[in-house]
Write an enzyme that holds these catalytic residues in place. Structure first.
Site, PDB file in Angstrom:
ATOM      1  N   LYS A  69     -11.399  -5.243 -21.729  1.00 40.71           N
ATOM      2  CA  LYS A  69     -11.234  -6.671 -21.476  1.00 40.71           C
ATOM      3  C   LYS A  69      -9.880  -6.969 -20.850  1.00 40.71           C
ATOM      4  O   LYS A  69      -9.775  -7.832 -19.987  1.00 40.71           O
ATOM      5  CB  LYS A  69     -11.402  -7.466 -22.775  1.00 40.71           C
ATOM      6  CG  LYS A  69     -12.854  -7.594 -23.188  1.00 40.71           C
ATOM      7  CD  LYS A  69     -13.014  -8.441 -24.436  1.00 40.71           C
ATOM      8  CE  LYS A  69     -14.496  -8.556 -24.803  1.00 40.71           C
ATOM      9  NZ  LYS A  69     -14.714  -8.996 -26.180  1.00 40.71           N
ATOM     10  N   LYS A  81     -26.217   0.218 -20.005  1.00 40.34           N
ATOM     11  CA  LYS A  81     -26.781  -0.509 -21.137  1.00 40.34           C
ATOM     12  C   LYS A  81     -27.404  -1.828 -20.688  1.00 40.34           C
ATOM     13  O   LYS A  81     -26.865  -2.510 -19.827  1.00 40.34           O
ATOM     14  CB  LYS A  81     -25.620  -0.781 -22.111  1.00 40.34           C
ATOM     15  CG  LYS A  81     -26.017  -1.364 -23.440  1.00 40.34           C
ATOM     16  CD  LYS A  81     -24.804  -1.478 -24.357  1.00 40.34           C
ATOM     17  CE  LYS A  81     -24.322  -2.925 -24.428  1.00 40.34           C
ATOM     18  NZ  LYS A  81     -23.494  -3.204 -25.608  1.00 40.34           N
ATOM     19  N   LYS A  93     -26.770  -8.854 -21.328  1.00 38.49           N
ATOM     20  CA  LYS A  93     -27.007 -10.198 -20.780  1.00 38.49           C
ATOM     21  C   LYS A  93     -25.956 -10.556 -19.730  1.00 38.49           C
ATOM     22  O   LYS A  93     -26.113 -11.527 -19.003  1.00 38.49           O
ATOM     23  CB  LYS A  93     -27.044 -11.228 -21.904  1.00 38.49           C
ATOM     24  CG  LYS A  93     -25.761 -11.329 -22.683  1.00 38.49           C
ATOM     25  CD  LYS A  93     -25.948 -12.044 -24.011  1.00 38.49           C
ATOM     26  CE  LYS A  93     -24.757 -11.765 -24.910  1.00 38.49           C
ATOM     27  NZ  LYS A  93     -25.019 -11.854 -26.317  1.00 38.49           N
TER      28      LYS A  93
HETATM   29  P1  AMP Z   1     -23.311  -7.819 -28.073  1.00 36.31           P
HETATM   30  O1  AMP Z   1     -24.383  -8.614 -27.446  1.00 36.31           O
HETATM   31  O2  AMP Z   1     -22.770  -6.749 -27.178  1.00 36.31           O
HETATM   32  O3  AMP Z   1     -22.265  -8.659 -28.731  1.00 36.31           O
HETATM   33  O4  AMP Z   1     -23.994  -6.989 -29.261  1.00 36.31           O
HETATM   34  C1  AMP Z   1     -24.547  -7.525 -30.434  1.00 36.31           C
HETATM   35  C2  AMP Z   1     -25.278  -6.401 -31.171  1.00 36.31           C
HETATM   36  O5  AMP Z   1     -26.394  -5.915 -30.401  1.00 36.31           O
HETATM   37  C3  AMP Z   1     -24.391  -5.175 -31.450  1.00 36.31           C
HETATM   38  O6  AMP Z   1     -24.718  -4.616 -32.713  1.00 36.31           O
HETATM   39  C4  AMP Z   1     -24.761  -4.236 -30.313  1.00 36.31           C
HETATM   40  O7  AMP Z   1     -24.505  -2.892 -30.638  1.00 36.31           O
HETATM   41  C5  AMP Z   1     -26.274  -4.516 -30.123  1.00 36.31           C
HETATM   42  N1  AMP Z   1     -26.695  -4.268 -28.716  1.00 36.31           N
HETATM   43  C6  AMP Z   1     -26.299  -4.964 -27.614  1.00 36.31           C
HETATM   44  N2  AMP Z   1     -26.900  -4.494 -26.483  1.00 36.31           N
HETATM   45  C7  AMP Z   1     -27.686  -3.440 -26.858  1.00 36.31           C
HETATM   46  C8  AMP Z   1     -28.562  -2.526 -26.153  1.00 36.31           C
HETATM   47  N3  AMP Z   1     -28.743  -2.575 -24.823  1.00 36.31           N
HETATM   48  N4  AMP Z   1     -29.208  -1.593 -26.882  1.00 36.31           N
HETATM   49  C9  AMP Z   1     -29.043  -1.520 -28.225  1.00 36.31           C
HETATM   50  N5  AMP Z   1     -28.238  -2.343 -28.944  1.00 36.31           N
HETATM   51  C10 AMP Z   1     -27.555  -3.301 -28.286  1.00 36.31           C
END
Ligand code: AMP
Ligand code: TRP
Length: 330
Positions: free
Chosen positions: A113, A195, A198
């Site tokens: 970041k 990955k 969003k």
């Molecule tokens: P974030 O949206 O990155 O804040 O993630 C929120 C939760 O969702 C965290 O526990 C991440 O590890 C999980 N997560 C986000 N994107 C993925 C993905 N593509 N595959 C698996 N887990 C995800």
């Protein structure tokens, strides 16, 4: 009595993808019967990047509705909003005073970041993982179900717990990460090496939990595959592998069953069916989501009731901490 404690949270910063659902929320649901679970909406974390206040309010209630619609049950789990519990910010302050600048500076998420832009390099981004440690330690958490990307932050939470325990006396339980192998990482439909996120600028790369059936069908149809033409689970065919993972999670069928079923058919038929299992899985969630979003009074009841329990439990830990540090009882 004697149940182990689970804690996890997601930031209310916009729409969730099926990656969030598969990697996080879906695992949380299966833990509810066996553990004393705390599932938090981490709005204090969300303001480390600029937020439009009315959008933050909306995103918070939307995330709560998604939690409930996905199957988190307020009768079983404590589903609450982080900013409702003052102990989170208070414990963060104490933990800040035993956090080393060097260690915080080595956090990958912070480094990424801070390299991306100087513009919003606020102190909150730097101490973000300390707030996350406070979240976890306040509830004497045993297990923290998260995706792979949060492992380093969890290491920090463990270090801080041990450091405080050594400096004063045993106060915090040292938490363990719970990182599932299957579905730990759902990949982008447009680039199966990165990955699903969003924040992807190409919206065909992700499926949102709230995407409508036609949108889901269109995105799956456009998913990047390969020219091999055979549905087989291996690292030469990352796009197909990712679609098989998604199919497997939503249908409950094993990878082997999927290979047997589609090994002889082309990608066209396979993709159609992937889209259908995703639509079938998400439609009931979307219907419940709409219901909860129309019942704001119910949502309020859920988060207010949960806040009472979270407040009671977290204050027990905070009082201990304040006493050990040498503060006079309030
Ligand atoms: P974030 O949206 O990155 O804040 O993630 C929120 C939760 O969702 C965290 O526990 C991440 O590890 C999980 N997560 C986000 N994107 C993925 C993905 N593509 N595959 C698996 N887990 C995800
Ligand atoms: N930092 C986590 C993420 O970005 C969210 C989070 C905040 C969290 N506090 C937590 C996750 C406590 C688990 C436990 O995904």
């Amino acid at each position: 009595m004697g149940k182990k404690t689970v804690f996890s949270g997601i930031q209310p910063s916009g729409s969730l993808t099926i990656g969030n659902y598969i990697g996080a929320i879906k695992n949380w649901i299966s833990l509810q019967n066996e553990y004393d679970c705390y599932y938090c909406i981490v709005d204090l974390h969300a303001i480390t990047v600029p937020q439009v206040p009315k959008d933050l309010r909306k995103n918070t209630l939307e995330l709560l509705s998604i939690y409930l619609a996905s199957g988190l049950d307020p009768e079983k789990s404590t589903i609450f909003i982080q900013s409702h519990i003052p102990a989170h910010a208070e414990l963060t302050w104490v933990l800040n005073t035993i956090s080393y600048m060097g260690q915080l500076g080595r956090m990958t998420q912070y480094k990424e970041k801070s390299q991306r832009s100087e513009e919003n390099l606020n102190a909150g981004l730097f101490t973000y993982p300390v707030l996350m440690a406070a979240d976890i330690l306040l509830y004497q958490t045993d297990l923290v179900p998260v995706g792979e990307d949060q492992k380093q932050h969890l290491e920090l939470a463990r270090d801080l717990a041990e450091r405080f325990n050594n400096r004063y006396s045993p106060t915090f339980k040292v938490p363990e990460p719970l990182i599932k192998k299957e579905g730990a990482k759902i990949m982008s439909l447009q680039n199966p090496k990165s990955k699903m996120s969003k924040s992807d600028e190409n919206e065909n790369g992700y499926i949102l939990i709230l995407d409508k059936p036609d949108v889901i069908r269109k995105k799956v149809k456009r998913a990047v595959t390969d020219s091999i033409g055979k549905v087989k689970y291996n690292d030469e065919q990352l796009g197909i592998k990712n679609l098989m993972n998604i199919y497997s999670v939503f249908s409950g069928d094993s990878i082997q069953e999927i290979e047997n079923r589609y090994g002889g058919t082309g990608y066209g038929k396979f993709k159609e069916d992937v889209a259908e299992v995703v639509v079938e899985g998400l439609t009931p969630i979307q219907e419940k989501y709409d219901y909860y979003m129309k019942n704001k009074d119910y949502l309020e009841k859920v988060y207010k009731q949960a806040a009472e329990k979270a407040n009671y439990i977290s204050m027990k830990t905070l009082r201990k901490v304040y006493r050990k540090v040498g503060f006079i009882q309030r």
